[in-house]
Design a protein around this motif. Structure first.
Motif, PDB file in Angstrom:
ATOM      1  N   UNK A 181      27.987 -59.561   6.049  1.00 24.37           N
ATOM      2  CA  UNK A 181      27.694 -60.443   7.129  1.00 24.37           C
ATOM      3  C   UNK A 181      26.435 -60.380   7.729  1.00 24.37           C
ATOM      4  N   UNK A 182      25.772 -59.446   7.540  1.00 24.58           N
ATOM      5  CA  UNK A 182      24.212 -59.490   8.080  1.00 24.58           C
ATOM      6  C   UNK A 182      23.258 -60.227   7.196  1.00 24.58           C
ATOM      7  N   UNK A 183      23.654 -60.403   6.124  1.00 26.46           N
ATOM      8  CA  UNK A 183      22.918 -61.455   5.185  1.00 26.46           C
ATOM      9  C   UNK A 183      23.472 -62.902   5.665  1.00 26.46           C
ATOM     10  N   UNK A 184      24.646 -63.109   5.966  1.00 21.80           N
ATOM     11  CA  UNK A 184      24.883 -64.506   6.414  1.00 21.80           C
ATOM     12  C   UNK A 184      24.099 -64.826   7.993  1.00 21.80           C
ATOM     13  N   UNK A 185      24.224 -63.932   8.796  1.00 22.95           N
ATOM     14  CA  UNK A 185      23.659 -63.843   9.870  1.00 22.95           C
ATOM     15  C   UNK A 185      21.761 -63.984   9.813  1.00 22.95           C
ATOM     16  N   UNK A 186      21.478 -63.637   8.767  1.00 21.55           N
ATOM     17  CA  UNK A 186      19.931 -63.680   8.667  1.00 21.55           C
ATOM     18  C   UNK A 186      19.586 -65.269   7.981  1.00 21.55           C
ATOM     19  N   UNK A 187      20.861 -65.749   7.071  1.00 19.31           N
ATOM     20  CA  UNK A 187      20.494 -67.025   6.401  1.00 19.31           C
ATOM     21  C   UNK A 187      20.737 -68.153   7.742  1.00 19.31           C
ATOM     22  N   UNK A 188      21.393 -67.897   8.694  1.00 21.49           N
ATOM     23  CA  UNK A 188      21.643 -68.581   9.825  1.00 21.49           C
ATOM     24  C   UNK A 188      20.702 -68.479  10.842  1.00 21.49           C
ATOM     25  N   UNK A 189      19.475 -67.640  10.514  1.00 22.83           N
ATOM     26  CA  UNK A 189      18.480 -67.426  11.382  1.00 22.83           C
ATOM     27  C   UNK A 189      19.152 -66.588  12.797  1.00 22.83           C
ATOM     28  N   UNK A 190      20.019 -65.843  12.846  1.00 21.33           N
ATOM     29  CA  UNK A 190      20.735 -64.933  14.002  1.00 21.33           C
ATOM     30  C   UNK A 190      20.165 -63.651  13.876  1.00 21.33           C
ATOM     31  N   UNK A 191      19.613 -63.445  12.894  1.00 20.87           N
ATOM     32  CA  UNK A 191      19.121 -61.934  12.605  1.00 20.87           C
ATOM     33  C   UNK A 191      17.722 -61.853  11.830  1.00 20.87           C
TER      34      UNK A 191
END
Length: 249
Positions: free
Chosen positions: A43-53
């Motif tokens: 989940x963290x990886x997806x949030x990084x890819x969406x520039x949310x992390x």
């Protein structure tokens, strides 16, 4: 999208790494199932890819432009993240459907909205109903439709069918497969979909990304991955899920 050497620390211990050296490429028409045990950073990886992390090391590029060259607003117009636990804006179903148009200054396509709502089994939903009064599964599907109305190039999907009954789950799978492959230009879209359901992973993907031991251990064609995983970690993971499914029967 090009992902190069991403490294992320754990939230509760900045001196420890959640994952490191994640490198991958997302091509047009890719249907990626992202699998792995809990706590591996999916989940963290997806949030990084969406520039949310944020992340400590590495780079992400979209259309050959680094994420640092994009305005987050413009990036998220093209790369849409759908969380497992959807956030409903205070207001009606109709208000939530119009949210993305308002935020991105786009015309609201009511016909497309009604088409997507019907496709996920919400065609009879009263648009004047408060979104917060919907069930968890209904909110998941409404959040998906809301993101689809952005008409993004990439969808990042975090266990978006976890609260759905089998019929609704199948409807969502069919819609998203059609979204990627059934358009006039089937090379224009892609998704990365986190799932713990091995059968779903087989159905919705043409590639598997497997995360374990602090990294992205495998990237393989779906059939090849399930026929013969390259790592012992993946073999144990698949066997564990199979045994868990049997015990639930």
């Amino acid at each position: 999208m090009h992902i190069n050497n991403l490294t992320k620390s754990k939230f509760d211990d900045p001196n420890a790494l959640l994952f490191r050296g994640v490198t991958a490429k997302l091509q047009p028409a890719d249907r990626i199932a992202l699998i792995g045990g809990s706590g591996t950073g999916k989940s963290t990886l997806l949030r990084i890819l969406s520039l949310l992390e944020s992340f400590e090391e590495g780079t992400i590029a979209l259309e050959d432009r680094s994420s640092t060259e994009w305005k987050p607003h413009s990036w998220r117009r093209k790369v849409s993240y759908v969380a497992q636990k959807p956030i409903m804006r205070s207001g009606t179903v109709g208000f939530n459907l119009r949210t993305v148009s308002q935020l991105h200054n786009l015309p609201f396509d009511e016909e497309l909205a009604r088409k997507y709502m019907a496709a996920v089994g919400l065609g009879q939903t009263d648009w004047n109903k408060q979104a917060g009064d919907l069930s968890g599964g209904e909110q998941q599907r409404l959040a998906l439709v809301r993101s689809l109305l952005l008409q993004p190039d990439i969808l990042l999907l975090d266990e978006i069918t976890s609260s759905l009954d089998p019929g609704s789950k199948q409807a969502v799978e069919s819609l998203l497969l059609e979204w990627v492959t059934g358009q006039s230009d089937p090379s224009a879209r892609a998704y990365v979909w986190i799932t713990h359901d091995l059968e779903q992973a087989r159905i919705i993907s043409n590639q598997i990304w497997f995360m374990a031991d602090g990294g992205l251990l495998e990237q393989a064609e779906t059939g090849a991955f399930f026929a013969k995983p390259a790592t012992e970690q993946a073999r144990r993971f698949i066997q564990g899920l199979k045994e868990g499914a049997k015990s639930d029967e």
